[in-house]
Design a protein around this motif. Structure first.
Motif, PDB file in Angstrom:
ATOM      1  N   UNK A 156      22.886   1.448 -11.731  1.00 29.60           N
ATOM      2  CA  UNK A 156      23.528   1.496 -13.049  1.00 29.60           C
ATOM      3  C   UNK A 156      22.722   0.645 -14.032  1.00 29.60           C
ATOM      4  N   UNK A 157      23.036   0.813 -15.315  1.00 31.82           N
ATOM      5  CA  UNK A 157      22.342   0.046 -16.353  1.00 31.82           C
ATOM      6  C   UNK A 157      22.534  -1.446 -16.114  1.00 31.82           C
ATOM      7  N   UNK A 158      23.753  -1.783 -15.738  1.00 30.62           N
ATOM      8  CA  UNK A 158      24.097  -3.169 -15.434  1.00 30.62           C
ATOM      9  C   UNK A 158      23.196  -3.743 -14.335  1.00 30.62           C
ATOM     10  N   UNK A 159      23.068  -2.950 -13.273  1.00 26.27           N
ATOM     11  CA  UNK A 159      22.198  -3.378 -12.171  1.00 26.27           C
ATOM     12  C   UNK A 159      20.769  -3.603 -12.633  1.00 26.27           C
ATOM     13  N   UNK A 160      20.250  -2.688 -13.424  1.00 26.32           N
ATOM     14  CA  UNK A 160      18.856  -2.804 -13.847  1.00 26.32           C
ATOM     15  C   UNK A 160      18.641  -4.060 -14.671  1.00 26.32           C
ATOM     16  N   UNK A 161      19.686  -4.467 -15.418  1.00 25.20           N
ATOM     17  CA  UNK A 161      19.543  -5.695 -16.219  1.00 25.20           C
ATOM     18  C   UNK A 161      19.528  -6.939 -15.331  1.00 25.20           C
ATOM     19  N   UNK A 162      20.397  -6.907 -14.315  1.00 30.68           N
ATOM     20  CA  UNK A 162      20.425  -8.045 -13.387  1.00 30.68           C
ATOM     21  C   UNK A 162      19.067  -8.170 -12.683  1.00 30.68           C
ATOM     22  N   UNK A 163      18.528  -7.020 -12.311  1.00 36.47           N
ATOM     23  CA  UNK A 163      17.243  -7.024 -11.602  1.00 36.47           C
ATOM     24  C   UNK A 163      16.148  -7.591 -12.506  1.00 36.47           C
ATOM     25  N   UNK A 174      20.010   4.996 -13.560  1.00 37.22           N
ATOM     26  CA  UNK A 174      18.583   5.087 -13.220  1.00 37.22           C
ATOM     27  C   UNK A 174      18.476   5.259 -11.710  1.00 37.22           C
ATOM     28  N   UNK A 175      17.268   5.393 -11.231  1.00 37.35           N
ATOM     29  CA  UNK A 175      17.112   5.451  -9.781  1.00 37.35           C
ATOM     30  C   UNK A 175      16.362   4.243  -9.224  1.00 37.35           C
ATOM     31  N   UNK A 176      15.343   3.808 -10.000  1.00 42.77           N
ATOM     32  CA  UNK A 176      14.575   2.668  -9.496  1.00 42.77           C
ATOM     33  C   UNK A 176      14.263   1.714 -10.624  1.00 42.77           C
ATOM     34  N   UNK A 177      13.953   0.510 -10.206  1.00 41.05           N
ATOM     35  CA  UNK A 177      13.381  -0.431 -11.170  1.00 41.05           C
ATOM     36  C   UNK A 177      12.028  -0.856 -10.611  1.00 41.05           C
ATOM     37  N   UNK A 178      11.011  -0.769 -11.463  1.00 45.53           N
ATOM     38  CA  UNK A 178       9.700  -1.310 -11.103  1.00 45.53           C
ATOM     39  C   UNK A 178       9.543  -2.615 -11.849  1.00 45.53           C
TER      40      UNK A 178
END
Lengths: 396, 230
Positions: A78-85, A213-217
């Motif tokens: 989720x968008x939230x997850x990508x921000x934490x990452x 999203x699916x991944x964060x690089x």
């Protein structure tokens, strides 16, 4: 010393008489050559695929997927997850103190292959502004970068090469939306060159993915920061993710396909090698019988049976090496750097790669050829040592 | 005749071959003494065992029963390896069809037995030149067998047989493939080797005229020997 001199003299003799047995010697050389060509050919495919896929990753980039997902396709964040990452320690920040990350979406689109005119899967990747910076070798070779917020795509060199309709300026329809090809990019021959890229914020609504999203690089401070980064994410109770070094991730991705190619290739080469061994045995038996009077004469002169056997074995080895050189040359000239594509079993999309007939592969092929030659020469060598001198001297 | 004068001593030699289930006895209890410096012609009809006897003398084959002593060495008791070594220094073979290796020049053919010695390249060259001079083929050293006449090929073969200076020359029908004139030259050469170089020669032949060049003629008939002075 005397013994070695005998072996050397006899081997030179055998080789000098090779032209007299051109027919059968050629059969053995070509047979062994075919084994090496197939061996090197198949393995060059595995090598090439491995080099392309496994060579894609970089040590100082991390890929984050949802926990339990081994591939981008099955992951979801989720968008939230990508921000934490993005906020985790170990991530490099730019001049404005913004983390250098790219949350990406990866969908499969259908395109027509140039070679077979059949439909095949291609990967369409939505990237964020930093997506390009995260691929250091990436460069636009034709046209320009897509503009954020527009239905524009840039296509990898490999993708353009293998699919219909990806020429610069072309419009192409995926689902409900019409896209324009505005650029062509290269990325050092990596997997990315087989992909199509666009702005992730345009791709999300086009494929009704909301804000997922699916991944964060993530660009790491240095390769050693991977552990810090990984630890931080895994100890965060709000996140359930897996972290991979990019290089490690792609090495794993390559495995199923390279294993499959080798699984098919090795037995095939092995079966052919058995055939070639018999061809070599046949050739060497006829060589021994054609030379039996010569061998008997040498024995009468005092040459020992073991140098005669060894010289026969070395003749077979020479045929093997000639076959190896022939097969290696065929594989190298015929296949090296030739482009092919196959379905990557992890991403379900076509990946273009070059056959890689490496030096190591050629040496392996040569060794295999030598082994085939030696195995083929073994029994004939024993027969050469046992030529009945008194009978064979008369030569009838 | 003292023991030192005897080169070859064949004592009670029987040779039999297995032909299928049958045992064929080629030589029956043969006794033969050949003094040093002798020139023996071995005659007899086909199948009488001439070549078999020659092969036994040369250590190419072993007697079924009995013993063969050459220059004091019991060759019937030697192992394959030591027999090969013995052959390389003690016996020279001359064959009916010369048995030269076609891919080697005359000089290289003559050099072959020397590869089994400790001589270095220059020494070998020297020996080859001497041997070719003895047979009168110095000018043909670099020719290949296909470029030589039958008589010349046989001379090269004789040079090969004498190059390592063996005491015993064993010739199996050395003139069998040659015309009369060439045959005479070869026989004169063998005679000269016997007379001037002290080689002991045993020659198998069908040809009574060839046998005349020997000091004595032995007749083999059905595996037994009959002697007749030349």
């Amino acid at each position: 010393m005397k013994w070695l001199r005998q072996v050397a003299a006899l081997t030179i003799l055998n080789i000098r008489t090779l032209p007299q047995r051109l027919g059968s010697s050629t059969v053995a050389v070509v047979g062994i050559g075919a084994v090496v060509a197939v061996f090197a050919g198949v393995l060059s495919m595995a090598n090439g695929f491995e080099r392309t896929v496994a060579g894609t990753g970089s040590d100082d980039i991390a890929i984050v997927l949802r926990d339990g997902s081994n591939t981008e396709l099955t992951s979801g964040l989720s968008l939230e997850h990508t921000r934490l990452i993005a906020g985790a320690p170990g991530v490099r920040r730019d001049a404005n103190d913004e983390p250098i990350v790219s949350a990406e979406l990866f969908v499969i689109v259908e395109l027509q292959k140039k070679t077979t005119a059949s439909a095949a899967n291609a990967a369409l990747r939505g990237i964020q502004a930093n997506g390009q910076a995260l691929r250091k070798r990436m460069e636009i070779v034709e046209g320009r970068m897509f503009e954020p917020g527009k239905y524009e795509i840039i296509v990898g060199r490999g993708a353009q090469h293998q699919f219909v309709g990806l020429e610069l300026g072309n419009s192409i329809r995926f689902g409900q939306t019409e896209w324009t090809v505005v650029g062509v990019f290269a990325d050092g021959g990596s997997v990315f060159e087989s992909e199509l890229w666009c702005d992730v914020r345009v791709l999300q609504p086009a494929y009704r993915r909301g804000s997922t999203f699916q991944t964060v690089r993530a660009q790491l401070v240095d390769p050693a920061s991977l552990a810090t980064f990984e630890e931080a994410l895994e100890s965060d109770p709000r996140l359930e993710v897996d972290v991979f070094g990019e290089r490690e991730y792609y090495a794993e991705q390559a495995e199923p396909v390279t294993n499959f190619i080798r699984f098919v290739g090795y037995p095939l080469a092995f079966l052919m090698a058995i055939g070639a061994i018999f061809a070599a045995i046949n050739t060497m038996y006829s060589s021994v019988s054609a030379r039996s009077r010569e061998i008997a004469t040498l024995r009468a002169l005092g040459f020992g049976p073991s140098p005669i056997a060894l010289a026969t074995l070395l003749e077979a080895a020479v045929l093997g090496v000639l076959g190896g050189i022939l097969g290696g040359a065929v594989a190298y000239l015929g296949m090296n750097a030739r482009t092919a594509s196959t379905l990557d079993m992890q991403s379900f999309s076509q990946v273009a790669f070059n056959f890689a007939v490496t030096g190591e592969l050629l040496i392996d092929g040569l060794l295999a050829a030598l082994a085939v030659g030696l195995l083929g020469g073994l029994f004939p060598a024993v027969r050469a040592a046992r030529v009945p001198v008194a009978v064979a001297l008369r030569g009838f | 005749m003292t023991a030192a004068d005897v080169l070859v001593e064949v004592a009670g030699v029987t040779k039999s071959y297995q032909k299928g289930k049958e045992t064929v006895e080629v030589l029956h209890g043969l006794d033969l003494t050949i003094p040093r410096g002798d020139f023996v012609a071995l005659m007899g009809p086909s199948g009488s065992g001439k070549t078999t006897l020659l092969n036994l003398l040369g250590g190419l084959d072993r007697p079924t029963v009995g013993g063969i002593t050459v220059d004091g060495q019991a060759i019937h008791a030697m192992s394959g390896g030591s027999l090969a070594k013995w052959r390389s220094t003690n016996v020279g073979f001359v064959f009916q069809f010369y048995n030269l290796l076609p891919v080697l020049s005359a000089a290289r053919n003559v050099e072959l037995p020397l590869l089994l010695t400790n001589l270095n390249g220059a020494q070998r060259k020297q020996h080859v030149a001497t041997a070719l001079a003895v047979v009168g083929l110095t000018d043909r050293a670099s020719h290949y067998p296909t470029e030589l006449s039958g008589g010349q090929e046989q001379r090269v073969a004789i040079a090969r047989a004498i190059v390592s200076d063996p005491t015993l020359l064993l010739c199996d029908e050395p003139t069998g493939d040659l015309d009369r004139e060439t045959a005479t030259e070869i026989l004169q050469l063998l005679q000269a080797l016997n007379r001037d170089h002290g080689k002991t020669v045993v020659m198998v032949t069908h040809d009574p005229q060839a046998a005349e060049y020997a000091k004595r003629i032995l007749h083999l008939d059905k595996g037994s020997l009959l002697e007749k002075a030349a």
